[in-house]
Design a protein around this motif. Structure first.
Motif, PDB file in Angstrom:
ATOM      1  N   LEU A 118      -5.654   3.855   6.326  1.00 28.79           N
ATOM      2  CA  LEU A 118      -4.621   4.250   5.368  1.00 28.79           C
ATOM      3  C   LEU A 118      -5.050   3.993   3.924  1.00 28.79           C
ATOM      4  O   LEU A 118      -4.691   4.753   3.021  1.00 28.79           O
ATOM      5  N   PHE A 119      -5.807   2.934   3.694  1.00 30.87           N
ATOM      6  CA  PHE A 119      -6.328   2.688   2.346  1.00 30.87           C
ATOM      7  C   PHE A 119      -7.210   3.852   1.896  1.00 30.87           C
ATOM      8  O   PHE A 119      -7.149   4.289   0.744  1.00 30.87           O
ATOM      9  N   LYS A 120      -8.037   4.345   2.804  1.00 29.32           N
ATOM     10  CA  LYS A 120      -8.907   5.471   2.454  1.00 29.32           C
ATOM     11  C   LYS A 120      -8.086   6.725   2.172  1.00 29.32           C
ATOM     12  O   LYS A 120      -8.351   7.457   1.221  1.00 29.32           O
TER      13      LYS A 120
ATOM     14  N   ASP B 218     -12.319   2.210   0.066  1.00 31.90           N
ATOM     15  CA  ASP B 218     -13.057   1.857   1.277  1.00 31.90           C
ATOM     16  C   ASP B 218     -13.058   0.332   1.386  1.00 31.90           C
ATOM     17  O   ASP B 218     -13.817  -0.352   0.702  1.00 31.90           O
ATOM     18  N   LEU B 219     -12.189  -0.188   2.248  1.00 30.59           N
ATOM     19  CA  LEU B 219     -12.057  -1.646   2.354  1.00 30.59           C
ATOM     20  C   LEU B 219     -13.332  -2.305   2.862  1.00 30.59           C
ATOM     21  O   LEU B 219     -13.633  -3.440   2.495  1.00 30.59           O
ATOM     22  N   ASP B 220     -14.076  -1.606   3.706  1.00 32.37           N
ATOM     23  CA  ASP B 220     -15.320  -2.198   4.209  1.00 32.37           C
ATOM     24  C   ASP B 220     -16.281  -2.491   3.064  1.00 32.37           C
ATOM     25  O   ASP B 220     -16.963  -3.517   3.052  1.00 32.37           O
ATOM     26  N   LYS B 221     -16.334  -1.586   2.086  1.00 32.69           N
ATOM     27  CA  LYS B 221     -17.197  -1.821   0.929  1.00 32.69           C
ATOM     28  C   LYS B 221     -16.657  -2.970   0.083  1.00 32.69           C
ATOM     29  O   LYS B 221     -17.413  -3.782  -0.447  1.00 32.69           O
ATOM     30  N   GLN B 222     -15.344  -3.028  -0.046  1.00 34.43           N
ATOM     31  CA  GLN B 222     -14.746  -4.107  -0.829  1.00 34.43           C
ATOM     32  C   GLN B 222     -14.984  -5.468  -0.195  1.00 34.43           C
ATOM     33  O   GLN B 222     -15.100  -6.476  -0.883  1.00 34.43           O
ATOM     34  N   LEU B 223     -15.066  -5.479   1.130  1.00 36.09           N
ATOM     35  CA  LEU B 223     -15.191  -6.744   1.850  1.00 36.09           C
ATOM     36  C   LEU B 223     -16.633  -7.104   2.177  1.00 36.09           C
ATOM     37  O   LEU B 223     -16.885  -8.136   2.785  1.00 36.09           O
ATOM     38  N   SER B 224     -17.562  -6.239   1.803  1.00 36.73           N
ATOM     39  CA  SER B 224     -18.957  -6.502   2.152  1.00 36.73           C
ATOM     40  C   SER B 224     -19.434  -7.783   1.485  1.00 36.73           C
ATOM     41  O   SER B 224     -19.024  -8.142   0.384  1.00 36.73           O
TER      42      SER B 224
ATOM     43  N   LEU C  53       0.833  -1.208   0.000  1.00 41.59           N
ATOM     44  CA  LEU C  53       0.000   0.000   0.000  1.00 41.59           C
ATOM     45  C   LEU C  53       0.867   1.257   0.000  1.00 41.59           C
ATOM     46  O   LEU C  53       0.669   2.169  -0.811  1.00 41.59           O
ATOM     47  N   LEU C  54       1.842   1.304   0.904  1.00 35.50           N
ATOM     48  CA  LEU C  54       2.697   2.490   1.024  1.00 35.50           C
ATOM     49  C   LEU C  54       3.551   2.687  -0.227  1.00 35.50           C
ATOM     50  O   LEU C  54       3.705   3.817  -0.720  1.00 35.50           O
ATOM     51  N   LYS C  55       4.101   1.594  -0.750  1.00 37.41           N
ATOM     52  CA  LYS C  55       4.947   1.706  -1.942  1.00 37.41           C
ATOM     53  C   LYS C  55       4.119   2.049  -3.180  1.00 37.41           C
ATOM     54  O   LYS C  55       4.583   2.787  -4.057  1.00 37.41           O
ATOM     55  N   THR C  56       2.905   1.511  -3.244  1.00 36.47           N
ATOM     56  CA  THR C  56       2.022   1.856  -4.364  1.00 36.47           C
ATOM     57  C   THR C  56       1.728   3.346  -4.363  1.00 36.47           C
ATOM     58  O   THR C  56       1.779   4.014  -5.400  1.00 36.47           O
ATOM     59  N   TYR C  57       1.448   3.872  -3.181  1.00 36.78           N
ATOM     60  CA  TYR C  57       1.174   5.309  -3.071  1.00 36.78           C
ATOM     61  C   TYR C  57       2.374   6.129  -3.540  1.00 36.78           C
ATOM     62  O   TYR C  57       2.229   7.078  -4.319  1.00 36.78           O
ATOM     63  N   LEU C  58       3.565   5.749  -3.076  1.00 33.27           N
ATOM     64  CA  LEU C  58       4.763   6.510  -3.443  1.00 33.27           C
ATOM     65  C   LEU C  58       5.068   6.416  -4.936  1.00 33.27           C
ATOM     66  O   LEU C  58       5.654   7.330  -5.521  1.00 33.27           O
TER      67      LEU C  58
ATOM     68  N   TYR D 237      -6.694  19.965  16.615  1.00 35.50           N
ATOM     69  CA  TYR D 237      -7.004  19.604  15.233  1.00 35.50           C
ATOM     70  C   TYR D 237      -7.491  18.167  15.170  1.00 35.50           C
ATOM     71  O   TYR D 237      -7.209  17.345  16.040  1.00 35.50           O
ATOM     72  N   THR D 238      -8.259  17.893  14.146  1.00 27.25           N
ATOM     73  CA  THR D 238      -8.755  16.548  13.904  1.00 27.25           C
ATOM     74  C   THR D 238      -8.824  16.337  12.400  1.00 27.25           C
ATOM     75  O   THR D 238      -8.577  17.263  11.622  1.00 27.25           O
ATOM     76  N   TYR D 239      -9.135  15.112  11.996  1.00 24.84           N
ATOM     77  CA  TYR D 239      -9.217  14.799  10.575  1.00 24.84           C
ATOM     78  C   TYR D 239     -10.650  14.464  10.190  1.00 24.84           C
ATOM     79  O   TYR D 239     -11.356  13.767  10.912  1.00 24.84           O
ATOM     80  N   GLU D 240     -11.063  14.971   9.046  1.00 25.35           N
ATOM     81  CA  GLU D 240     -12.306  14.543   8.413  1.00 25.35           C
ATOM     82  C   GLU D 240     -11.932  14.084   7.014  1.00 25.35           C
ATOM     83  O   GLU D 240     -11.803  14.889   6.093  1.00 25.35           O
ATOM     84  N   GLY D 241     -11.729  12.774   6.889  1.00 23.60           N
ATOM     85  CA  GLY D 241     -11.214  12.252   5.624  1.00 23.60           C
ATOM     86  C   GLY D 241      -9.789  12.720   5.430  1.00 23.60           C
ATOM     87  O   GLY D 241      -8.910  12.459   6.243  1.00 23.60           O
ATOM     88  N   ASP D 242      -9.555  13.437   4.343  1.00 27.12           N
ATOM     89  CA  ASP D 242      -8.215  13.946   4.050  1.00 27.12           C
ATOM     90  C   ASP D 242      -8.009  15.370   4.554  1.00 27.12           C
ATOM     91  O   ASP D 242      -6.931  15.938   4.393  1.00 27.12           O
ATOM     92  N   ILE D 243      -9.034  15.953   5.138  1.00 28.34           N
ATOM     93  CA  ILE D 243      -8.972  17.367   5.518  1.00 28.34           C
ATOM     94  C   ILE D 243      -8.629  17.504   6.998  1.00 28.34           C
ATOM     95  O   ILE D 243      -9.193  16.819   7.848  1.00 28.34           O
ATOM     96  N   VAL D 244      -7.688  18.388   7.287  1.00 33.20           N
ATOM     97  CA  VAL D 244      -7.331  18.695   8.673  1.00 33.20           C
ATOM     98  C   VAL D 244      -8.229  19.827   9.161  1.00 33.20           C
ATOM     99  O   VAL D 244      -8.275  20.901   8.562  1.00 33.20           O
ATOM    100  N   ILE D 245      -8.968  19.569  10.227  1.00 32.01           N
ATOM    101  CA  ILE D 245      -9.880  20.556  10.797  1.00 32.01           C
ATOM    102  C   ILE D 245      -9.270  21.095  12.089  1.00 32.01           C
ATOM    103  O   ILE D 245      -8.930  20.325  12.988  1.00 32.01           O
ATOM    104  N   THR D 246      -9.097  22.401  12.167  1.00 32.93           N
ATOM    105  CA  THR D 246      -8.590  23.015  13.396  1.00 32.93           C
ATOM    106  C   THR D 246      -9.754  23.615  14.183  1.00 32.93           C
ATOM    107  O   THR D 246     -10.769  24.012  13.608  1.00 32.93           O
ATOM    108  N   TYR D 247      -9.592  23.669  15.482  1.00 34.24           N
ATOM    109  CA  TYR D 247     -10.642  24.217  16.336  1.00 34.24           C
ATOM    110  C   TYR D 247     -10.010  24.730  17.628  1.00 34.24           C
ATOM    111  O   TYR D 247      -8.866  24.398  17.954  1.00 34.24           O
TER     112      TYR D 247
END
Length: 380
Positions: free
Chosen positions: A131-133, A139-145, A46-51, A215-225
């Motif tokens: 990390l897949f997401k 979405d691995l859950d959908k793939q594995l449903s 997964l990591l090498k594919t991304y790179l 800060y927190t994450y919503e998907g790929d977005i970093v949300i600050t508060y």
């Protein structure tokens, strides 16, 4: 993304991790070991594919030459390469992957006789799903449903989903009824707390108190508060400020002694978790004492609504974890717990239905007790 729509570069890592999860579902020691080793292979792929993917696909912040060089290096370098080329990636999740890779090395190099802790396997699966997401948009859950449902199972799931939607709609009505009952109780306990002038001052103090950034994450977005400071000394200063506002408004209330009973603050569950992690039976933690009405200031989050509910919890429910239970309730489909990898579609939806059935029954119980308290109070 459905199984049919996987891109070419997504298929191999998805296939390997899917096989790992299929072994994990069997739960034998041998299958746990196979699953863990396959997961590690899948994680590295997964990591090498991304790179190795073009920048236009991944949005990587590093050059292709740099990433291709990293791919040829060891696991640690690959992880570091992902960190530096991907903004918003969870460093904690990548650290976990390195931790589990270390376990894999022990399993691989020390031979037979070693087993995998089930908790490590479960956590590795969870981390890889995240990390897949983030990295490959899968979405691995959908793939594995489970797509091999019988007609009866599919119909039952459809029926359950309809029932859940009805329960959600009903729950939203019930929570509004509960919130109204909360305000009526506050009116009996300390009516000044409902005045617009108090609400304005309370919210102003709260805004000043939230002086640090989180800060927190919503998907790929970093949300600050803005959040409350972690420092205990600063929290106690905040308690003092709120006490100056609140005490004059409640000192003549018949419930004053109950509201101002001194309690120790701090998260007992967090302390117990630290104790368990360190393998220590007990941990001595300095606990501050504050008026019970202001103990919410030591929560991870509080606002005026939580302040009101804390009072209701004290007066009506006698500290019966009323707020905590409400925090774990669901009122939107998107907030429902995700399906476990070892759970069939039908099992998942049946357990979710049970959850909503019991949740609404619990709301009914809370509302009934609050109304009973109001009735007995107004009579007296």
């Amino acid at each position: 993304m459905s199984k049919e729509n996987l891109e070419a570069w997504q298929k191999a890592p998805v296939k390997i991790v899917s096989e790992a999860i299929n072994h994990a579902r069997k739960k034998s020691e041998e299958d746990n070991l196979i699953a863990f080793l396959l997961l590690d292979v899948g994680a590295e792929m997964l990591l090498k594919t991304y790179l190795g993917l073009p920048k236009k696909i991944t949005g990587s912040t590093t050059s292709e030459d740099e990433r291709y060089t990293i791919i040829r290096k060891g696991f640690h370098d690959v992880v570091e390469g992902v960190k530096s080329s991907r903004q918003g990636i969870s460093l904690k999740d990548l650290a976990r992957v390195e931790f589990f890779h270390g376990i894999r090395n022990k399993l691989y190099h020390q031979g037979n006789g070693l087993t995998v802790q089930r908790i490590h396997l479960e956590e590795y699966i969870s981390v890889i799903k995240v990390l897949f997401k983030q990295l490959l948009k899968v979405d691995l859950d959908k793939q594995l449903s489970n797509t091999s449902l019988t007609k009866e199972q599919a119909e039952r799931i459809s029926q359950i989903k309809e029932e859940i939607n009805n329960y959600l709609s009903l729950a939203k009505t019930k929570i509004k009824e509960l919130e109204l009952a909360c305000e009526l109780i506050i009116e009996e306990v300390a009516p000044n707390f409902l005045f617009p002038s108090f609400v304005k001052k309370f919210n102003s103090l709260l805004e000043q108190a939230c002086s640090e950034e989180g800060y927190t994450y919503e998907g790929d977005i970093v949300i600050t508060y803005k959040r409350l400071p972690y420092c205990t000394e600063k929290r106690m200063e905040i308690v003092s400020r709120f006490e100056e506002l609140i005490t004059p408004l409640v000192n003549k209330s018949p419930y004053f002694d109950m509201l101002y009973r001194q309690v120790e603050v701090g998260n007992k569950h967090q302390i117990d978790a630290i104790s368990s992690q360190l393998g220590i039976k007990s941990i001595d933690v300095e606990r501050q004492k504050v008026p019970h009405i202001l103990s919410v200031i030591f929560n991870d989050f509080f606002d005026l609504d939580v302040f009101y509910k804390n009072i209701v919890e004290m007066v009506v429910f006698n500290d019966l974890y009323f707020i905590s239970r409400l925090n774990y309730m669901f009122f939107e489909c998107k907030d429902i717990y995700p399906q476990r990898h070892d759970e069939s579609d039908l099992e998942y939806w049946e357990s979710t239905l049970v959850l909503f059935t019991s949740q609404n029954a619990e709301l009914d119980n809370y509302i009934a007790r609050m109304n009973s308290w109001l009735e007995s109070t107004t009579k007296s």
